[in-house]
Write an enzyme that holds these catalytic residues in place. Structure first.
Site, PDB file in Angstrom:
ATOM      1  CB  THR A  40      29.606  50.400  34.185  1.00 28.65           C
ATOM      2  OG1 THR A  40      28.700  50.114  35.380  1.00 28.65           O
ATOM      3  CG2 THR A  40      31.252  49.788  34.622  1.00 28.65           C
ATOM      4  CB  CYS A  44      24.388  44.539  39.620  1.00 26.12           C
ATOM      5  SG  CYS A  44      25.425  45.062  38.370  1.00 26.12           S
ATOM      6  CB  CYS A  48      25.899  40.969  40.235  1.00 25.32           C
ATOM      7  SG  CYS A  48      26.647  41.068  38.418  1.00 25.32           S
ATOM      8  NE  ARG A  51      38.560  44.083  39.671  1.00 23.87           N
ATOM      9  CZ  ARG A  51      39.520  44.581  39.456  1.00 23.87           C
ATOM     10  NH1 ARG A  51      39.735  44.222  38.067  1.00 23.87           N
ATOM     11  NH2 ARG A  51      40.607  45.036  40.042  1.00 23.87           N
ATOM     12  NE  ARG A  73      24.644  49.535  29.284  1.00 25.49           N
ATOM     13  CZ  ARG A  73      25.659  50.543  29.736  1.00 25.49           C
ATOM     14  NH1 ARG A  73      25.372  51.745  30.178  1.00 25.49           N
ATOM     15  NH2 ARG A  73      26.978  50.194  29.461  1.00 25.49           N
ATOM     16  CB  CYS A  75      24.116  43.902  35.184  1.00 26.43           C
ATOM     17  SG  CYS A  75      25.183  42.691  35.106  1.00 26.43           S
ATOM     18  CB  CYS A  78      23.381  39.946  37.628  1.00 27.98           C
ATOM     19  SG  CYS A  78      22.912  41.625  37.853  1.00 27.98           S
TER      20      CYS A  78
END
Length: 351
Positions: A40, A44, A48, A51, A73, A75, A78
């Site tokens: 992705t 995080c 967080c 999932r 980048r 999240c 969170c």
């Protein structure tokens, strides 16, 4: 020891420990590292709520800046970049409380650090285990303890500690010292402590309590040890109430997984109280490192101080300092013997 031990840079855990922290969504590890998800492109914080990705798609870096430099980048769920800001705000608030002649109001503290009062109240408690008001009370009580040892007059000590009136000092002392300022200064004079011993499979356990609650649970100690701690207190034999508490303590030694609620009356600085609260939050059968305990109370650099607070625990088993290990997984210390620590941990795991 001051209530606030200033955090220094904490060593990042190894990748397996980082992954384990993500699996349990461990808030105490927030700020010590970030997890980067290759599929992705986001990073995080450990707590967080999103999932979990597959393990092979995750890598770990020590801080958000390193993650951004690697092309990831933040999240949006969170918000990992805010962790450092939150902890700096708590630091600034504690500095303000420590430097104030009178306890500042919550809205003044929140305005000083740039947060809304209700939000900062939750944030401060999350980071320290205490509200700003409770922190200020514990700080004044700690100062009172120091002043009682230095001042010849009780009234002088009360005002030296920052109290505006003796009535508040006496109320705080009853809550945090377990006795009045004069009794504290004089080795427990005027206080009655009932005590007895109970036999367990790990040896005899001393159980002692004031009229407020348990003040000492320890393996292998007796009257002489208790009198050394409170040389001028009145020591009395166990009564029916203490017998009931002692039976619960004995049951807890045999099965430290049991959920036991007993009244307590222990002395401690704000830092110690925060550590002891973190210890009681560790689920039975699990362990934490001293570093994780320090991080859990918002003091990632105070690993040595957290270890000292564990060693100062007055209530064996009830405050489960046996659940804390060194970062390498070794036993570390235990005031009542490593064999007992190993036995308690084994019992929690059903062995």
């Amino acid at each position: 020891m001051t209530p606030m031990t200033r955090p220094a840079h904490a060593t990042m855990p190894d990748p397996d420990a980082c992954w384990a922290a993500f699996l349990r969504r461990d808030r105490a590890m927030d700020g010590r590292f970030v997890g980067c998800v290759s599929t992705t492109g986001i990073y995080c914080k450990p707590s967080c709520a999103a999932r979990h990705p597959r393990r092979e798609n995750m890598s770990f870096l020590p801080h958000p800046a390193a993650a951004r430099a690697a092309g990831f980048r933040a999240c949006l769920r969170c918000r990992p970049d805010e962790v450092g800001r939150d902890r700096l705000a708590v630091e600034a608030a504690i500095t303000m409380i420590e430097g104030a002649e009178e306890t500042p109001r919550l809205d003044a503290i929140a305005a000083h650090v740039g947060y809304a009062p209700h939000h900062f109240h939750r944030l401060f408690k999350r980071e320290t285990g205490m509200t700003p008001a409770a922190w200020a009370r514990a700080l004044r009580t700690e100062r009172l303890k120091v002043a009682l040892g230095a001042e010849s007059r009780i009234t002088d000590a009360i005002y030296e500690a920052g109290y505006a009136a003796p009535s508040r000092a006496y109320a705080d002392a009853q809550r945090h010292l377990g006795m009045t300022p004069s009794a504290w200064k004089d080795g427990g004079r005027g206080v009655t402590i009932r005590w007895g011993t109970v036999n367990t499979s790990l040896g005899p356990v001393l159980v002692a309590a004031t009229d407020k609650g348990l003040c000492r649970i320890s393996f292998g100690e007796g009257e002489a040890d208790l009198r050394a701690r409170f040389p001028h207190a009145r020591l009395g034999p166990a009564d029916a109430a203490l017998d009931v508490m002692a039976s619960h303590v004995a049951a807890l030694v045999e099965d430290p997984r049991a959920d036991v609620a007993l009244p307590t009356d222990v002395q401690g600085t704000a830092f110690q109280q925060a550590v002891w609260a973190a210890l009681r939050a560790i689920p039975p059968g699990e362990t934490r490192s001293y570093g994780e305990i320090a991080a859990a109370i918002g003091r990632p650099g105070a690993v040595r101080a957290a270890g000292s607070a564990c060693g100062d625990n007055r209530l064996a088993v009830l405050i489960p300092c046996h659940r804390v290990l060194r970062s390498d997984g070794s036993m570390g210390g235990y005031a009542w013997g490593l064999e007992r620590k190993q036995a308690l941990l084994a019992r929690e795991k059903g062995k």
